[in-house]
Design a protein around this motif. Structure first.
Motif, PDB file in Angstrom:
ATOM      1  N   TRP A 154      33.887 -58.356 -26.639  1.00  0.00           N
ATOM      2  CA  TRP A 154      33.470 -56.998 -26.923  1.00  0.00           C
ATOM      3  C   TRP A 154      34.103 -56.086 -25.882  1.00  0.00           C
ATOM      4  O   TRP A 154      34.394 -56.509 -24.769  1.00  0.00           O
ATOM      5  CB  TRP A 154      31.948 -56.827 -26.960  1.00  0.00           C
ATOM      6  CG  TRP A 154      31.264 -57.045 -25.638  1.00  0.00           C
ATOM      7  CD1 TRP A 154      30.767 -58.229 -25.166  1.00  0.00           C
ATOM      8  CD2 TRP A 154      31.016 -56.072 -24.626  1.00  0.00           C
ATOM      9  NE1 TRP A 154      30.240 -58.049 -23.928  1.00  0.00           N
ATOM     10  CE2 TRP A 154      30.371 -56.731 -23.562  1.00  0.00           C
ATOM     11  CE3 TRP A 154      31.273 -54.717 -24.502  1.00  0.00           C
ATOM     12  CZ2 TRP A 154      29.984 -56.070 -22.399  1.00  0.00           C
ATOM     13  CZ3 TRP A 154      30.884 -54.063 -23.346  1.00  0.00           C
ATOM     14  CH2 TRP A 154      30.241 -54.734 -22.321  1.00  0.00           C
ATOM     15  N   GLY A 175      34.254 -48.609 -29.355  1.00  0.00           N
ATOM     16  CA  GLY A 175      34.159 -50.012 -28.993  1.00  0.00           C
ATOM     17  C   GLY A 175      34.515 -50.925 -30.141  1.00  0.00           C
ATOM     18  O   GLY A 175      34.594 -50.503 -31.294  1.00  0.00           O
ATOM     19  N   TRP A 208      33.977 -51.716 -24.729  1.00  0.00           N
ATOM     20  CA  TRP A 208      33.363 -50.413 -24.960  1.00  0.00           C
ATOM     21  C   TRP A 208      33.955 -49.402 -23.991  1.00  0.00           C
ATOM     22  O   TRP A 208      34.159 -49.708 -22.818  1.00  0.00           O
ATOM     23  CB  TRP A 208      31.852 -50.487 -24.772  1.00  0.00           C
ATOM     24  CG  TRP A 208      31.168 -49.171 -24.975  1.00  0.00           C
ATOM     25  CD1 TRP A 208      30.703 -48.337 -24.011  1.00  0.00           C
ATOM     26  CD2 TRP A 208      30.911 -48.526 -26.213  1.00  0.00           C
ATOM     27  NE1 TRP A 208      30.164 -47.206 -24.577  1.00  0.00           N
ATOM     28  CE2 TRP A 208      30.284 -47.304 -25.938  1.00  0.00           C
ATOM     29  CE3 TRP A 208      31.159 -48.863 -27.538  1.00  0.00           C
ATOM     30  CZ2 TRP A 208      29.888 -46.417 -26.929  1.00  0.00           C
ATOM     31  CZ3 TRP A 208      30.767 -47.980 -28.526  1.00  0.00           C
ATOM     32  CH2 TRP A 208      30.136 -46.773 -28.223  1.00  0.00           C
ATOM     33  N   SER A 209      34.237 -48.213 -24.483  1.00  0.00           N
ATOM     34  CA  SER A 209      34.791 -47.145 -23.658  1.00  0.00           C
ATOM     35  C   SER A 209      34.011 -45.866 -23.917  1.00  0.00           C
ATOM     36  O   SER A 209      33.774 -45.497 -25.082  1.00  0.00           O
ATOM     37  CB  SER A 209      36.272 -46.942 -24.000  1.00  0.00           C
ATOM     38  OG  SER A 209      36.780 -45.829 -23.304  1.00  0.00           O
ATOM     39  N   ASP A 210      33.589 -45.201 -22.852  1.00  0.00           N
ATOM     40  CA  ASP A 210      32.927 -43.901 -22.981  1.00  0.00           C
ATOM     41  C   ASP A 210      33.282 -43.059 -21.759  1.00  0.00           C
ATOM     42  O   ASP A 210      34.199 -43.399 -21.019  1.00  0.00           O
ATOM     43  CB  ASP A 210      31.413 -44.054 -23.168  1.00  0.00           C
ATOM     44  CG  ASP A 210      30.735 -44.779 -22.032  1.00  0.00           C
ATOM     45  OD1 ASP A 210      31.322 -44.878 -20.932  1.00  0.00           O
ATOM     46  OD2 ASP A 210      29.614 -45.258 -22.228  1.00  0.00           O
ATOM     47  N   LYS A 228      24.713 -54.782 -27.086  1.00  0.00           N
ATOM     48  CA  LYS A 228      24.900 -55.983 -26.276  1.00  0.00           C
ATOM     49  C   LYS A 228      23.979 -57.106 -26.738  1.00  0.00           C
ATOM     50  O   LYS A 228      24.377 -58.264 -26.767  1.00  0.00           O
ATOM     51  CB  LYS A 228      24.634 -55.675 -24.804  1.00  0.00           C
ATOM     52  CG  LYS A 228      25.723 -54.869 -24.162  1.00  0.00           C
ATOM     53  CD  LYS A 228      25.428 -54.643 -22.699  1.00  0.00           C
ATOM     54  CE  LYS A 228      26.492 -53.800 -22.041  1.00  0.00           C
ATOM     55  NZ  LYS A 228      26.196 -53.547 -20.626  1.00  0.00           N
ATOM     56  N   MET A 246      23.429 -48.807 -26.324  1.00  0.00           N
ATOM     57  CA  MET A 246      24.337 -49.743 -25.715  1.00  0.00           C
ATOM     58  C   MET A 246      23.648 -51.096 -25.511  1.00  0.00           C
ATOM     59  O   MET A 246      24.257 -52.123 -25.743  1.00  0.00           O
ATOM     60  CB  MET A 246      24.822 -49.148 -24.386  1.00  0.00           C
ATOM     61  CG  MET A 246      25.820 -49.988 -23.686  1.00  0.00           C
ATOM     62  SD  MET A 246      27.339 -50.046 -24.633  1.00  0.00           S
ATOM     63  CE  MET A 246      28.347 -50.959 -23.544  1.00  0.00           C
TER      64      MET A 246
END
Length: 89
Positions: free
Chosen positions: A67, A48, A69-71, A5, A1
């Protein structure tokens, strides 16, 4: 991650500078320069997307990037937009 970034941050800074400076140096009446890049990923770790876009034309200059992001811990993201216009004549 963190690597994602860092890549996004570096791209968000470098791409508009490169495209904008090259476009300003060679801009002529009636011509424009456009740049767009995007990436997405979906795997067992999450999903993402990211995008960066720049436009330079006789009306002005514009840049946007984002951007998301999903988790399993939730959803996060960021958006930046900037631009300037000028009058010809």
């Amino acid at each position: 991650m963190r690597a994602l970034k860092r890549v996004l941050a570096a791209s968000a800074i470098a791409v508009p500078l490169v495209i904008g400076c090259a476009g300003l140096a060679s801009a002529q009446e009636g011509l424009d320069a456009n740049f767009g890049a995007g990436q997405f990923v979906a795997n067992q770790n999450g999903a993402g997307a990211a995008s960066a876009n720049s436009v330079l034309n006789s009306d002005g200059v514009q840049h946007t990037d984002f951007w998301i992001w999903s988790d399993d811990t939730g959803v996060s993201g960021a958006f930046t937009g900037s631009g300037a216009t000028w009058q010809n004549g």
